[in-house]
Write an enzyme that holds these catalytic residues in place. Structure first.
Site, PDB file in Angstrom:
ATOM      1  N   PHE A 174      -4.504   6.415   2.052  1.00 22.81           N
ATOM      2  CA  PHE A 174      -4.037   6.300   0.671  1.00 22.81           C
ATOM      3  C   PHE A 174      -3.104   5.112   0.539  1.00 22.81           C
ATOM      4  CE2 PHE A 174      -0.918   8.871   2.865  1.00 22.81           C
ATOM      5  CZ  PHE A 174       0.296   8.434   2.364  1.00 22.81           C
ATOM      6  N   CYS A 175      -2.935   4.656  -0.722  1.00 22.07           N
ATOM      7  CA  CYS A 175      -2.018   3.567  -1.047  1.00 22.07           C
ATOM      8  C   CYS A 175      -1.567   3.753  -2.493  1.00 22.07           C
ATOM      9  CB  CYS A 175      -2.672   2.205  -0.827  1.00 22.07           C
ATOM     10  SG  CYS A 175      -4.191   1.967  -1.772  1.00 22.07           S
ATOM     11  N   THR A 176      -0.851   2.793  -3.029  1.00 21.92           N
ATOM     12  CA  THR A 176      -0.233   2.962  -4.350  1.00 21.92           C
ATOM     13  C   THR A 176      -1.264   3.164  -5.451  1.00 21.92           C
ATOM     14  OG1 THR A 176       1.590   1.533  -3.639  1.00 21.92           O
ATOM     15  CG2 THR A 176       1.398   1.982  -6.005  1.00 21.92           C
ATOM     16  N   ILE A 203      -1.823   6.856  -5.178  1.00 23.39           N
ATOM     17  CA  ILE A 203      -0.689   7.755  -5.400  1.00 23.39           C
ATOM     18  C   ILE A 203      -0.387   7.892  -6.884  1.00 23.39           C
ATOM     19  CG2 ILE A 203       1.757   8.135  -4.883  1.00 23.39           C
ATOM     20  CD1 ILE A 203       1.275   6.201  -2.439  1.00 23.39           C
TER      21      ILE A 203
END
Length: 307
Positions: A174-176, A203
């Site tokens: 996952f990332c922003t 996120i």
């Protein structure tokens, strides 16, 4: 109230200069500010402005070659998050430094926020945070692995050094906003990892949709604009400023630490700069305070808007 739109899209752009000029002119005319990156692989960035202006820029981007399926995430800000509008030409819209990585060829399996909760609690799944170390420090998913990378370029090296730790595991990343995972999942597929997953919308989408009482997220999510960090419901988090020297996010209690000097240093970077650097930072902070006293906003305090 300002509308903030975070966007990215992988597609083939040939003539970047021809795209940049009209896009920049439209955004400026529409009262939109922020940063957009253009590369031959696509577009990435965050912009903010009035509803009509954001709609105009998004319509323009969707009309670019291959961008009809553009996806973006919206939130709001009470204060203007950016100082100017920039459209930059780059080699990559998110820099991994792996020329063979191609998210338009293949990526991992997308997971909705609801699917994500079930996935990352499975015993055969390893969860990896692909963001930079300073972002992970203020918030991440419970149990996630932190590669402690300074930049996204460091991720392939970290994976090569640690891949045996995750043998026979399904990998969830996952990332922003999702853009890093487009590249990191394609990279892992190229490395022979069969079961790769990533959080669709990143996120930000998770915090927007997942009720706090059901959330597995802990802390704040760093964002690349003047709000600094967001939390559940995309409300502003407790980290509401960055150190003007190292750009790392700060919570109110960080200002009370003995290492903190406004505009000059924080506990993160107290040993990272020379006396000459700190002298420059003090002068910059002096100019910022003078501008504030005049009721002006100092242009030296800029945010990137790039995920």
């Amino acid at each position: 109230m300002y509308i903030v739109a975070a966007l990215y899209h992988f597609t083939r752009f040939d003539d970047l200069a021809a795209i940049r000029g009209p896009l920049l002119a439209l955004a400026q005319e529409a009262g939109v500010k922020g940063t957009l990156l253009l590369a031959h692989e696509g577009i990435n960035g965050t912009i903010a402005g009035p509803r009509e202006g954001i709609d105009a820029v998004l319509a323009h981007v969707r009309a670019l070659p291959g961008c009809a399926g553009l996806d973006w995430k919206e939130s709001t800000a009470e204060d203007e998050p950016f100082l100017r509008m920039k459209v930059k030409l780059k080699k990559e819209i998110v820099t991994m430094g792996q020329p063979d990585v191609d998210p338009t060829a293949s990526v991992g399996n997308y997971c909705t926020p609801e699917e994500w909760n079930e996935l990352i609690q499975a015993p055969d799944v390893v969860v990896i945070d692909t963001r930079n170390d300073y972002e992970v420090d203020i918030g991440t998913f419970k149990g996630a692995v932190d590669p402690k990378t300074k930049t996204f370029r460091d991720f392939p090296k970290w994976w090569e050094e640690n891949r045996e730790r995750f043998h026979n595991k399904r990998v969830a990343m996952f990332c922003t906003g999702g853009i890093r995972c487009e590249k990191s999942t394609n990279y892992l597929i190229g490395q022979g990892v069969e079961d790769v997953y990533h959080l669709k919308g990143g996120i930000l989408k998770y915090l927007e949709e997942m009720p706090k009482e059901e959330s597995l997220w802990e802390g704040d999510c760093f964002v690349f604009d003047g709000r600094v960090a967001l939390t559940h419901g995309l409300d502003q988090g407790k980290h509401r400023e960055v150190c003007h020297a190292c750009r790392r996010p700060l919570a109110p209690e960080d200002r009370q630490r003995p290492e903190f000097e406004q505009g000059v240093q924080c506990h993160h970077c107290v040993g990272e700069y020379s006396e000459e650097d700190r002298a420059r930072f003090r002068e910059r902070e002096h100019q910022i305070q003078l501008a504030k006293a005049r009721g002006e906003r100092h242009i030296g305090r800029d945010e990137t808007g790039v995920m």
